[in-house]
Design a protein around this motif. Structure first.
Motif, PDB file in Angstrom:
ATOM      1  N   ARG A 122       0.824  -1.217   0.000  1.00 60.09           N
ATOM      2  CA  ARG A 122       0.000   0.000   0.000  1.00 60.09           C
ATOM      3  C   ARG A 122       0.849   1.255   0.000  1.00 60.09           C
ATOM      4  NH1 ARG A 122      -4.594   0.961   4.210  1.00 60.09           N
ATOM      5  NH2 ARG A 122      -3.183   0.050   5.718  1.00 60.09           N
ATOM      6  N   CYS A 123       2.122   1.143   0.404  1.00 53.95           N
ATOM      7  CA  CYS A 123       2.942   2.351   0.541  1.00 53.95           C
ATOM      8  C   CYS A 123       3.594   2.776  -0.768  1.00 53.95           C
ATOM      9  CB  CYS A 123       4.026   2.149   1.606  1.00 53.95           C
ATOM     10  SG  CYS A 123       5.405   1.091   1.111  1.00 53.95           S
ATOM     11  N   GLY A 124       3.661   1.868  -1.740  1.00 53.79           N
ATOM     12  CA  GLY A 124       4.278   2.171  -3.023  1.00 53.79           C
ATOM     13  C   GLY A 124       5.794   2.016  -3.045  1.00 53.79           C
ATOM     14  N   GLN A 125       6.386   1.574  -1.944  1.00 54.75           N
ATOM     15  CA  GLN A 125       7.843   1.515  -1.846  1.00 54.75           C
ATOM     16  C   GLN A 125       8.423   0.099  -1.918  1.00 54.75           C
ATOM     17  OE1 GLN A 125       9.600   4.472  -1.734  1.00 54.75           O
ATOM     18  NE2 GLN A 125       7.549   5.273  -2.074  1.00 54.75           N
ATOM     19  N   SER A 126       7.595  -0.919  -1.999  1.00 50.25           N
ATOM     20  CA  SER A 126       8.077  -2.296  -2.000  1.00 50.25           C
ATOM     21  C   SER A 126       9.024  -2.552  -3.166  1.00 50.25           C
ATOM     22  CB  SER A 126       6.897  -3.273  -2.092  1.00 50.25           C
ATOM     23  OG  SER A 126       7.365  -4.600  -2.252  1.00 50.25           O
ATOM     24  N   GLY A 127      10.051  -3.329  -2.916  1.00 49.79           N
ATOM     25  CA  GLY A 127      10.951  -3.772  -3.967  1.00 49.79           C
ATOM     26  C   GLY A 127      10.464  -5.051  -4.623  1.00 49.79           C
ATOM     27  N   ASN A 128       9.302  -5.548  -4.222  1.00 49.42           N
ATOM     28  CA  ASN A 128       8.743  -6.791  -4.744  1.00 49.42           C
ATOM     29  C   ASN A 128       7.272  -6.586  -5.105  1.00 49.42           C
ATOM     30  OD1 ASN A 128       8.773  -9.535  -5.447  1.00 49.42           O
ATOM     31  ND2 ASN A 128       8.051 -10.147  -3.423  1.00 49.42           N
ATOM     32  N   LYS A 129       6.957  -5.445  -5.740  1.00 49.00           N
ATOM     33  CA  LYS A 129       5.575  -5.127  -6.098  1.00 49.00           C
ATOM     34  C   LYS A 129       5.002  -6.187  -7.021  1.00 49.00           C
ATOM     35  CE  LYS A 129       6.232  -0.191  -5.731  1.00 49.00           C
ATOM     36  NZ  LYS A 129       7.186   0.650  -6.367  1.00 49.00           N
ATOM     37  N   PRO A 130       3.743  -6.525  -6.859  1.00 45.81           N
ATOM     38  CA  PRO A 130       2.737  -5.863  -6.042  1.00 45.81           C
ATOM     39  C   PRO A 130       2.739  -6.320  -4.575  1.00 45.81           C
ATOM     40  CG  PRO A 130       1.685  -7.654  -7.199  1.00 45.81           C
ATOM     41  CD  PRO A 130       3.149  -7.625  -7.641  1.00 45.81           C
ATOM     42  N   TYR A 131       3.637  -7.234  -4.229  1.00 50.53           N
ATOM     43  CA  TYR A 131       3.657  -7.779  -2.871  1.00 50.53           C
ATOM     44  C   TYR A 131       4.361  -6.831  -1.904  1.00 50.53           C
ATOM     45  CZ  TYR A 131       2.523 -11.915  -5.536  1.00 50.53           C
ATOM     46  OH  TYR A 131       1.922 -12.786  -6.399  1.00 50.53           O
ATOM     47  N   CYS A 132       3.929  -6.862  -0.658  1.00 53.72           N
ATOM     48  CA  CYS A 132       4.574  -6.096   0.404  1.00 53.72           C
ATOM     49  C   CYS A 132       5.881  -6.781   0.779  1.00 53.72           C
ATOM     50  CB  CYS A 132       3.641  -6.052   1.616  1.00 53.72           C
ATOM     51  SG  CYS A 132       4.368  -5.265   3.060  1.00 53.72           S
ATOM     52  N   ASP A 133       6.926  -6.004   1.005  1.00 52.19           N
ATOM     53  CA  ASP A 133       8.190  -6.566   1.492  1.00 52.19           C
ATOM     54  C   ASP A 133       8.608  -5.947   2.829  1.00 52.19           C
ATOM     55  OD1 ASP A 133       9.132  -4.047   0.827  1.00 52.19           O
ATOM     56  OD2 ASP A 133      10.609  -4.763  -0.624  1.00 52.19           O
ATOM     57  N   GLY A 134       7.690  -5.242   3.470  1.00 50.15           N
ATOM     58  CA  GLY A 134       7.982  -4.651   4.768  1.00 50.15           C
ATOM     59  C   GLY A 134       8.615  -3.275   4.709  1.00 50.15           C
ATOM     60  N   THR A 135       8.821  -2.730   3.515  1.00 51.26           N
ATOM     61  CA  THR A 135       9.462  -1.432   3.383  1.00 51.26           C
ATOM     62  C   THR A 135       8.659  -0.331   4.070  1.00 51.26           C
ATOM     63  OG1 THR A 135      10.533  -2.089   1.327  1.00 51.26           O
ATOM     64  CG2 THR A 135      10.330   0.268   1.709  1.00 51.26           C
ATOM     65  N   HIS A 136       7.340  -0.482   4.168  1.00 48.70           N
ATOM     66  CA  HIS A 136       6.513   0.538   4.807  1.00 48.70           C
ATOM     67  C   HIS A 136       7.011   0.856   6.222  1.00 48.70           C
ATOM     68  CE1 HIS A 136       4.664  -3.323   5.908  1.00 48.70           C
ATOM     69  NE2 HIS A 136       4.423  -2.745   7.074  1.00 48.70           N
ATOM     70  N   ALA A 137       7.462  -0.144   6.951  1.00 43.37           N
ATOM     71  CA  ALA A 137       7.964   0.075   8.315  1.00 43.37           C
ATOM     72  C   ALA A 137       9.292   0.839   8.291  1.00 43.37           C
ATOM     73  CB  ALA A 137       8.122  -1.247   9.036  1.00 43.37           C
ATOM     74  N   LYS A 138      10.139   0.535   7.308  1.00 44.10           N
ATOM     75  CA  LYS A 138      11.452   1.188   7.218  1.00 44.10           C
ATOM     76  C   LYS A 138      11.341   2.667   6.842  1.00 44.10           C
ATOM     77  CE  LYS A 138      13.565  -3.127   5.845  1.00 44.10           C
ATOM     78  NZ  LYS A 138      13.739  -3.951   4.679  1.00 44.10           N
ATOM     79  N   VAL A 139      10.328   2.989   6.016  1.00 45.12           N
ATOM     80  CA  VAL A 139      10.188   4.371   5.570  1.00 45.12           C
ATOM     81  C   VAL A 139       9.215   5.170   6.425  1.00 45.12           C
ATOM     82  CG1 VAL A 139      10.852   3.803   3.195  1.00 45.12           C
ATOM     83  CG2 VAL A 139       8.414   3.874   3.827  1.00 45.12           C
ATOM     84  N   GLY A 140       8.616   4.512   7.418  1.00 46.23           N
ATOM     85  CA  GLY A 140       7.697   5.202   8.319  1.00 46.23           C
ATOM     86  C   GLY A 140       6.335   5.498   7.726  1.00 46.23           C
ATOM     87  N   TRP A 141       5.921   4.731   6.718  1.00 43.13           N
ATOM     88  CA  TRP A 141       4.607   4.938   6.100  1.00 43.13           C
ATOM     89  C   TRP A 141       3.502   4.610   7.096  1.00 43.13           C
ATOM     90  CZ3 TRP A 141       0.357   1.898   4.991  1.00 43.13           C
ATOM     91  CH2 TRP A 141      -0.583   2.466   4.115  1.00 43.13           C
ATOM     92  N   LYS A 142       2.491   5.424   7.141  1.00 48.53           N
ATOM     93  CA  LYS A 142       1.335   5.219   8.019  1.00 48.53           C
ATOM     94  C   LYS A 142       0.060   5.286   7.199  1.00 48.53           C
ATOM     95  CE  LYS A 142       3.741   5.309  11.860  1.00 48.53           C
ATOM     96  NZ  LYS A 142       4.085   4.079  12.483  1.00 48.53           N
ATOM     97  N   SER A 143      -0.871   4.414   7.513  1.00 50.40           N
ATOM     98  CA  SER A 143      -2.183   4.483   6.857  1.00 50.40           C
ATOM     99  C   SER A 143      -2.982   5.623   7.472  1.00 50.40           C
ATOM    100  CB  SER A 143      -2.921   3.155   6.980  1.00 50.40           C
ATOM    101  OG  SER A 143      -3.013   2.751   8.318  1.00 50.40           O
ATOM    102  N   GLU A 144      -3.892   6.153   6.723  1.00 47.93           N
ATOM    103  CA  GLU A 144      -4.677   7.277   7.231  1.00 47.93           C
ATOM    104  C   GLU A 144      -6.059   6.850   7.577  1.00 47.93           C
ATOM    105  OE1 GLU A 144      -4.307  10.752   4.835  1.00 47.93           O
ATOM    106  OE2 GLU A 144      -2.210  10.335   4.463  1.00 47.93           O
TER     107      GLU A 144
END
Length: 144
Positions: A122-144
């Motif tokens: 959902r964050c758009g930063q995954s290195g394995n799109k369309p799957y999540c790779d946990g990058t959201h936690a590393k970049v501090g992405w938060k859902s609204e």
């Protein structure tokens, strides 16, 4: 001890195979976000401190299959010997994880690959799109 088997061409999309009597567990490390349902659910089978970390023969095949089905990312799959293939949830469900991926369960087709479970970025930063790779936690992405 269950040794990992090299996947055949038809298994390559499912990851590395760990074969035991009556079940083969497939693990695709690129899709794992370390939710650890497997480790908590059946630590005798899924133990990241051992090598290989999946000991599919350490529990009855049906119990291993039950725990594999709790993997929200689809990094784990199974095939029961002589049994029915893993069945998708009905109806298909899409659940946003707080500050994390979309957890999708059902009869899915992602690209040209049939799936039953996936964690989608959902964050758009995954290195394995369309799957999540946990990058959201590393970049501090938060859902609204």
């Amino acid at each position: 001890m269950t040794e990992p088997q090299q996947p055949t061409n038809s298994d390559l999309s499912q990851g590395r195979a760990y074969t035991a009597p009556q079940i083969t567990v497939y693990y695709d490390a690129k899709r794992c976000c370390h939710v650890a349902n497997c480790v908590r659910g059946l630590p005798a089978v899924f133990n990241p401190e051992q090598r290989p970390w999946i000991q599919a023969s350490a529990a009855p095949a049906e119990e291993v299959a039950r725990v594999v089905m709790t993997c929200p990312t689809g990094a784990l799959h199974y095939v029961l010997e002589g049994g029915a293939p893993e069945q998708p949830d009905t109806p298909t469900r899409i659940m946003p994880a707080p500050d994390g991926p979309l957890i999708v369960r059902g009869n899915l087709l992602i690209g040209d690959q049939p799936e039953t479970r996936a964690a989608l970025c959902r964050c758009g930063q995954s290195g394995n799109k369309p799957y999540c790779d946990g990058t959201h936690a590393k970049v501090g992405w938060k859902s609204e």
